[in-house]
Scaffold this motif. Structure first.
Motif, PDB file in Angstrom:
ATOM      1  N   GLU A   1      -4.282   3.115  23.838  1.00  0.00           N
ATOM      2  CA  GLU A   1      -5.413   2.009  24.528  1.00  0.00           C
ATOM      3  C   GLU A   1      -4.419   1.172  25.396  1.00  0.00           C
ATOM      4  OE1 GLU A   1      -7.789   0.398  21.553  1.00  0.00           O
ATOM      5  OE2 GLU A   1      -9.074   2.028  21.502  1.00  0.00           O
ATOM      6  N   LEU A   2      -3.552   1.841  25.982  1.00  0.00           N
ATOM      7  CA  LEU A   2      -2.937   0.810  27.177  1.00  0.00           C
ATOM      8  C   LEU A   2      -3.163   0.888  28.569  1.00  0.00           C
ATOM      9  CD1 LEU A   2       0.566   2.319  25.730  1.00  0.00           C
ATOM     10  CD2 LEU A   2      -0.309   0.294  25.383  1.00  0.00           C
ATOM     11  N   ASN A   3      -3.023  -0.030  29.174  1.00  0.00           N
ATOM     12  CA  ASN A   3      -3.324  -0.284  30.590  1.00  0.00           C
ATOM     13  C   ASN A   3      -2.239   0.163  31.348  1.00  0.00           C
ATOM     14  OD1 ASN A   3      -4.125  -0.732  33.320  1.00  0.00           O
ATOM     15  ND2 ASN A   3      -4.974  -2.907  32.849  1.00  0.00           N
ATOM     16  N   ALA A   4      -2.062   1.402  31.972  1.00  0.00           N
ATOM     17  CA  ALA A   4      -0.763   1.938  32.602  1.00  0.00           C
ATOM     18  C   ALA A   4      -0.477   1.200  33.908  1.00  0.00           C
ATOM     19  CB  ALA A   4      -0.949   3.319  32.655  1.00  0.00           C
ATOM     20  N   ALA A   5      -1.586   0.593  34.572  1.00  0.00           N
ATOM     21  CA  ALA A   5      -1.491   0.016  35.720  1.00  0.00           C
ATOM     22  C   ALA A   5      -1.041  -1.327  35.515  1.00  0.00           C
ATOM     23  CB  ALA A   5      -2.804   0.296  36.634  1.00  0.00           C
ATOM     24  N   ALA A   6      -1.322  -1.900  34.749  1.00  0.00           N
ATOM     25  CA  ALA A   6      -0.980  -3.652  34.397  1.00  0.00           C
ATOM     26  C   ALA A   6       0.450  -3.704  34.552  1.00  0.00           C
ATOM     27  CB  ALA A   6      -1.423  -3.844  32.895  1.00  0.00           C
ATOM     28  N   GLN A   7       0.586  -4.949  35.153  1.00  0.00           N
ATOM     29  CA  GLN A   7       2.178  -5.210  35.475  1.00  0.00           C
ATOM     30  C   GLN A   7       2.574  -5.849  34.247  1.00  0.00           C
ATOM     31  OE1 GLN A   7       2.438  -7.924  38.701  1.00  0.00           O
ATOM     32  NE2 GLN A   7       2.339  -6.231  40.270  1.00  0.00           N
ATOM     33  N   PHE A   8       3.930  -5.713  34.017  1.00  0.00           N
ATOM     34  CA  PHE A   8       4.642  -6.614  32.957  1.00  0.00           C
ATOM     35  C   PHE A   8       4.488  -8.105  33.237  1.00  0.00           C
ATOM     36  CE2 PHE A   8       6.822  -2.324  33.144  1.00  0.00           C
ATOM     37  CZ  PHE A   8       6.512  -1.703  32.331  1.00  0.00           C
ATOM     38  N   SER A   9       4.749  -8.807  31.963  1.00  0.00           N
ATOM     39  CA  SER A   9       4.596 -10.098  32.067  1.00  0.00           C
ATOM     40  C   SER A   9       6.322 -10.590  32.677  1.00  0.00           C
ATOM     41  CB  SER A   9       4.566 -10.805  30.808  1.00  0.00           C
ATOM     42  OG  SER A   9       5.888 -10.594  29.982  1.00  0.00           O
ATOM     43  N   ASP A  10       5.911 -11.669  33.491  1.00  0.00           N
ATOM     44  CA  ASP A  10       7.059 -12.185  33.928  1.00  0.00           C
ATOM     45  C   ASP A  10       8.099 -12.590  32.933  1.00  0.00           C
ATOM     46  OD1 ASP A  10       5.863 -12.348  36.212  1.00  0.00           O
ATOM     47  OD2 ASP A  10       5.118 -14.272  36.253  1.00  0.00           O
ATOM     48  N   SER A  11       7.945 -12.982  31.535  1.00  0.00           N
ATOM     49  CA  SER A  11       8.856 -13.363  30.598  1.00  0.00           C
ATOM     50  C   SER A  11       9.495 -11.955  30.393  1.00  0.00           C
ATOM     51  CB  SER A  11       7.768 -13.842  29.237  1.00  0.00           C
ATOM     52  OG  SER A  11       9.056 -14.037  28.157  1.00  0.00           O
TER      53      SER A  11
ATOM     54  N   ILE B   1       9.939  -9.231  31.922  1.00  0.00           N
ATOM     55  CA  ILE B   1      11.050  -8.718  33.086  1.00  0.00           C
ATOM     56  C   ILE B   1      12.298  -9.874  33.190  1.00  0.00           C
ATOM     57  CG2 ILE B   1      11.172  -8.648  35.797  1.00  0.00           C
ATOM     58  CD1 ILE B   1       8.355  -7.867  35.675  1.00  0.00           C
ATOM     59  N   ALA B   2      12.093 -10.986  32.896  1.00  0.00           N
ATOM     60  CA  ALA B   2      13.169 -12.132  33.031  1.00  0.00           C
ATOM     61  C   ALA B   2      14.006 -11.945  31.812  1.00  0.00           C
ATOM     62  CB  ALA B   2      12.598 -13.512  32.715  1.00  0.00           C
ATOM     63  N   GLN B   3      13.620 -11.586  30.659  1.00  0.00           N
ATOM     64  CA  GLN B   3      14.493 -11.198  29.514  1.00  0.00           C
ATOM     65  C   GLN B   3      15.353 -10.001  29.888  1.00  0.00           C
ATOM     66  OE1 GLN B   3      12.629 -12.419  25.490  1.00  0.00           O
ATOM     67  NE2 GLN B   3      10.697 -12.183  26.702  1.00  0.00           N
ATOM     68  N   ILE B   4      15.009  -8.893  29.984  1.00  0.00           N
ATOM     69  CA  ILE B   4      15.414  -7.654  30.031  1.00  0.00           C
ATOM     70  C   ILE B   4      16.470  -7.952  31.353  1.00  0.00           C
ATOM     71  CG2 ILE B   4      15.173  -5.421  31.072  1.00  0.00           C
ATOM     72  CD1 ILE B   4      14.207  -5.893  28.229  1.00  0.00           C
TER      73      ILE B   4
ATOM     74  N   LEU C   1      13.110  -3.180  37.326  1.00  0.00           N
ATOM     75  CA  LEU C   1      11.684  -3.401  36.777  1.00  0.00           C
ATOM     76  C   LEU C   1      10.875  -4.115  37.672  1.00  0.00           C
ATOM     77  CD1 LEU C   1      12.686  -4.994  33.162  1.00  0.00           C
ATOM     78  CD2 LEU C   1      11.412  -2.971  33.714  1.00  0.00           C
ATOM     79  N   LEU C   2      11.132  -4.830  38.816  1.00  0.00           N
ATOM     80  CA  LEU C   2      10.011  -5.047  39.691  1.00  0.00           C
ATOM     81  C   LEU C   2       9.620  -4.046  40.549  1.00  0.00           C
ATOM     82  CD1 LEU C   2      11.947  -8.512  40.730  1.00  0.00           C
ATOM     83  CD2 LEU C   2       9.709  -8.349  39.542  1.00  0.00           C
ATOM     84  N   GLU C   3      10.407  -3.059  40.912  1.00  0.00           N
ATOM     85  CA  GLU C   3      10.147  -1.833  41.447  1.00  0.00           C
ATOM     86  C   GLU C   3       9.338  -0.901  40.664  1.00  0.00           C
ATOM     87  OE1 GLU C   3      13.836  -0.376  43.147  1.00  0.00           O
ATOM     88  OE2 GLU C   3      14.071  -1.863  44.428  1.00  0.00           O
ATOM     89  N   HIS C   4       9.333  -0.932  39.422  1.00  0.00           N
ATOM     90  CA  HIS C   4       8.560  -0.166  38.532  1.00  0.00           C
ATOM     91  C   HIS C   4       7.923  -1.028  37.341  1.00  0.00           C
ATOM     92  CE1 HIS C   4      12.062   2.200  40.135  1.00  0.00           C
ATOM     93  NE2 HIS C   4      11.177   3.427  40.346  1.00  0.00           N
ATOM     94  N   ASN C   5       7.070  -2.186  37.971  1.00  0.00           N
ATOM     95  CA  ASN C   5       6.481  -2.965  37.186  1.00  0.00           C
ATOM     96  C   ASN C   5       5.012  -2.446  36.727  1.00  0.00           C
ATOM     97  OD1 ASN C   5       5.893  -5.326  36.380  1.00  0.00           O
ATOM     98  ND2 ASN C   5       5.742  -6.466  37.916  1.00  0.00           N
ATOM     99  N   SER C   6       5.214  -1.416  35.844  1.00  0.00           N
ATOM    100  CA  SER C   6       3.825  -0.912  35.137  1.00  0.00           C
ATOM    101  C   SER C   6       4.180   0.243  34.368  1.00  0.00           C
ATOM    102  CB  SER C   6       2.769  -0.493  36.235  1.00  0.00           C
ATOM    103  OG  SER C   6       2.955   0.613  36.655  1.00  0.00           O
ATOM    104  N   LEU C   7       3.623   0.453  33.323  1.00  0.00           N
ATOM    105  CA  LEU C   7       3.890   1.664  32.284  1.00  0.00           C
ATOM    106  C   LEU C   7       3.975   2.996  33.283  1.00  0.00           C
ATOM    107  CD1 LEU C   7       1.748   0.957  29.343  1.00  0.00           C
ATOM    108  CD2 LEU C   7       4.501   0.764  29.696  1.00  0.00           C
ATOM    109  N   HIS C   8       2.988   3.160  34.217  1.00  0.00           N
ATOM    110  CA  HIS C   8       2.709   4.358  35.081  1.00  0.00           C
ATOM    111  C   HIS C   8       4.103   4.532  35.834  1.00  0.00           C
ATOM    112  CE1 HIS C   8       0.974   7.404  37.502  1.00  0.00           C
ATOM    113  NE2 HIS C   8       1.279   6.685  38.552  1.00  0.00           N
ATOM    114  N   GLN C   9       4.537   3.393  36.486  1.00  0.00           N
ATOM    115  CA  GLN C   9       5.547   3.507  37.432  1.00  0.00           C
ATOM    116  C   GLN C   9       6.975   3.709  36.586  1.00  0.00           C
ATOM    117  OE1 GLN C   9       4.756  -0.441  39.566  1.00  0.00           O
ATOM    118  NE2 GLN C   9       4.536   0.996  41.280  1.00  0.00           N
ATOM    119  N   LEU C  10       7.268   3.105  35.480  1.00  0.00           N
ATOM    120  CA  LEU C  10       8.425   3.129  34.551  1.00  0.00           C
ATOM    121  C   LEU C  10       8.373   4.407  34.043  1.00  0.00           C
ATOM    122  CD1 LEU C  10      10.783   1.287  33.984  1.00  0.00           C
ATOM    123  CD2 LEU C  10       9.433   0.670  31.833  1.00  0.00           C
ATOM    124  N   TRP C  11       7.147   5.053  33.726  1.00  0.00           N
ATOM    125  CA  TRP C  11       7.261   6.535  33.066  1.00  0.00           C
ATOM    126  C   TRP C  11       7.656   7.533  33.913  1.00  0.00           C
ATOM    127  CZ3 TRP C  11       6.093   8.515  28.579  1.00  0.00           C
ATOM    128  CH2 TRP C  11       5.954   9.982  28.560  1.00  0.00           C
ATOM    129  N   GLY C  12       7.346   7.174  35.486  1.00  0.00           N
ATOM    130  CA  GLY C  12       7.871   7.877  36.400  1.00  0.00           C
ATOM    131  C   GLY C  12       9.390   7.906  36.471  1.00  0.00           C
TER     132      GLY C  12
END
Length: 524
Positions: free
Chosen positions: A361-371, A373-376, A407-418
């Motif tokens: 039940e994941l939203n693959a299009a949702a962006q990751f939190s700023d926190s 991205i900053a931590q990674i 991460l900013l260029e692949h800012n969702s589960l769908h993009q990061l999976w790709g």
């Protein structure tokens, strides 16, 4: 040692928790260890553990070893961690150009995992539950299937059924905890540092897991080896999760590999007579072909020649200085084949991400939190704060900027999976042919981590598929759980469910009746 002529009657009592004993050995060892003081309430250091299959929320980011950080040896670690209850955690690997990386642990995830360690016995209704094992134990909101779920029944299917219905999951024994300690030392040799990361959402957590795989593949490319690589797959429509102990470019058995290569070459040689309308490779490369076609083919041939195969290894720990053989080796054999099967699907992009994200039940299009991205993005800087070489600070800054930009260029589960799919393609350019068919089981001493022995064998797709088809028929409720064959009845001596086992009672009654029939015939 090479094992040829694989069959389905070669098990062992292994588990994904890192312990591997014959039945008598495990019973003796558990009895001895149970007499030692209980340290289960001691606070353990923040450590990643092998049992991270499908925990939902990942734990942390791991850095490969950097200059100035010394690895601890087995004796130093195991002398203090032998009976500590290691904390379950999932890790993310942050790649560094100088082969350094990191582990990240979520406090929320750690708390949830601790709550799940002790599972109360399942409620036993008066009316029999006719649902399939899959419906009862591995359907949302419960966890998905794991490698453990598919391989443990190969020891005794009925025993695993009782485990699920009474305990909810496999109980961790002292031997399992000690095995986890050995695995942790091995992991620390590659990823020695753990850094906490706050997870704001399920999507952040899964982003961390995918990021972990990407960095693990990068580490494999740069160092020739990676450990604890998480994988997923879809088997018979069901999501399956597992973690591979080790991937490397080192073939564990060259002689066995050469036999396979020679056999394949012989088979290919039989196809050298072309059909009348088939174009030969010489004709294809002739000047009459377009330069573009010739260039593409030559680039492909060059790539295949340079491809190094990746080999799968599973590490088992032992309390005695012998290694399993015969039926006791069967679970390990099947476990390694399943890892090969899942890795092959990941490498060839056969895993449907939509099914995976839908299951959780994941939203693959949702962006990751700023926190997140900053931590990674800042993990490399955090790791190098204590580095002895000041010149590494600028390198860490540049690397952090690269991680954040990625991460900013692949800012969702769908993009990061790709991105992960492309990394698999880069690491294993020949797809399934980039994965070696020689599989290795490595046995280590539980006390000091020394290597006791190695077993190598070939992946057999037919054996694996036959086993999976049969096992999924039980999970889906198409048949009842089976007990062990009469030849493997010794397993019942150490089974906690032996007294109330219906299969054992039935077999005993059958044997008694057969004995009476034979005796009556002899009297007549």
């Amino acid at each position: 040692m090479a094992t040829n002529g694989l069959t389905l009657d070669q098990p062992d009592g292994s588990s994904d928790y890192g312990s591997d004993f014959t039945p008598d050995e495990e019973g003796i060892l558990n009895e001895l260890l149970s007499q030692l003081p209980d340290q289960s309430n001691k606070k353990s250091p923040s450590r990643a553990e092998k049992n991270t299959e499908d925990n939902g929320v990942p734990g942390g980011a791991r850095y490969p070893r950097a200059i100035g950080h010394q690895s601890q040896n087995f004796v130093q670690y195991l002398s203090t961690a032998a009976l500590e209850t290691a904390e379950d955690s999932l890790a993310v690997e942050i790649h560094r150009d100088n082969n350094s990386s990191t582990v990240v642990e979520s406090a929320e995830s750690r708390s949830k995992r601790h709550e799940s360690v002790s599972v109360e016995p399942a409620f036993k209704p008066e009316v029999p539950d006719t649902r399939s094992p899959l419906e009862r134990f591995r359907t949302k909101p419960k966890k998905a299937l794991s490698v453990t779920d598919l391989i443990s029944p190969s020891w005794c299917e009925l025993q695993y059924w009782y485990t699920l219905t009474i305990h909810g999951k496999k109980k961790r024994t002292p031997a399992m905890r000690q095995g986890s300690a050995v695995h942790k030392v091995l992991e620390d040799q590659v990823f020695p540092v753990t850094i906490n990361v706050d997870i704001q959402s399920k999507e952040d957590g899964w982003g961390l897991r995918i990021w972990n795989i990407i960095q693990g593949l990068k580490t494999l490319q740069e160092t020739g080896m990676t450990r604890e690589l998480e994988i997923w797959g879809i088997i018979d429509g069901q999501v399956v999760n597992g973690i591979i102990d080790e991937l490397s470019y080192i073939c564990p058995d060259r002689e066995l590999e050469e036999k396979v290569t020679a056999r394949t070459a012989h088979f290919e040689a039989r196809k050298d007579i072309l059909a009348a309308d088939q174009t030969s490779i010489t004709d294809f490369l002739s000047p009459t072909r377009s330069q573009n076609e010739v260039g593409v083919l030559r680039n492909l041939q060059s790539m295949l020649k340079k491809t190094s195969k990746v080999y799968v290894t599973d590490v088992k720990t032992r309390g005695v200085r012998t290694i399993p053989k015969g039926v006791a080796f069967r679970p390990t054999l099947l476990q390694l084949m399943l890892y090969h099967h899942l890795l092959s699907d990941m490498a060839t992009n056969k895993v449907d991400a939509g099914i995976l994200f839908g299951r959780y039940e994941l939203n693959a299009a949702a962006q990751f939190s700023d926190s997140f991205i900053a931590q990674i993005g800042s993990l490399n800087e955090v790791f190098y704060e204590a580095a002895s070489d000041p010149s590494q600070s600028q390198e860490a800054k540049n690397s952090s900027q690269d991680s954040m930009q990625l991460l900013l260029e692949h800012n969702s589960l769908h993009q990061l999976w790709g991105l992960m799919v492309r990394e698999f393609r880069h690491t294993m350019p020949a797809g399934i042919n980039s994965i070696g068919n020689v599989l290795k089981a490595e046995y280590r001493d539980q006390k000091d981590g020394s290597v006791l022995g190695i077993k190598t064998f070939l992946y057999d797709r037919d054996v694996m598929q036959t086993y999976l088809d049969n096992e999924m028929s039980w999970w889906k409720g198409k048949r009842e759980a089976h007990g062990v064959n009469i030849e493997e009845a010794y397993k019942c001596r150490i089974c906690e469910f032996a007294e109330g086992c219906s299969w054992r009672k039935t077999k005993t009654d059958e044997a008694t009746q057969e004995f009476r029939r034979m005796r009556s015939r002899s009297v007549v």
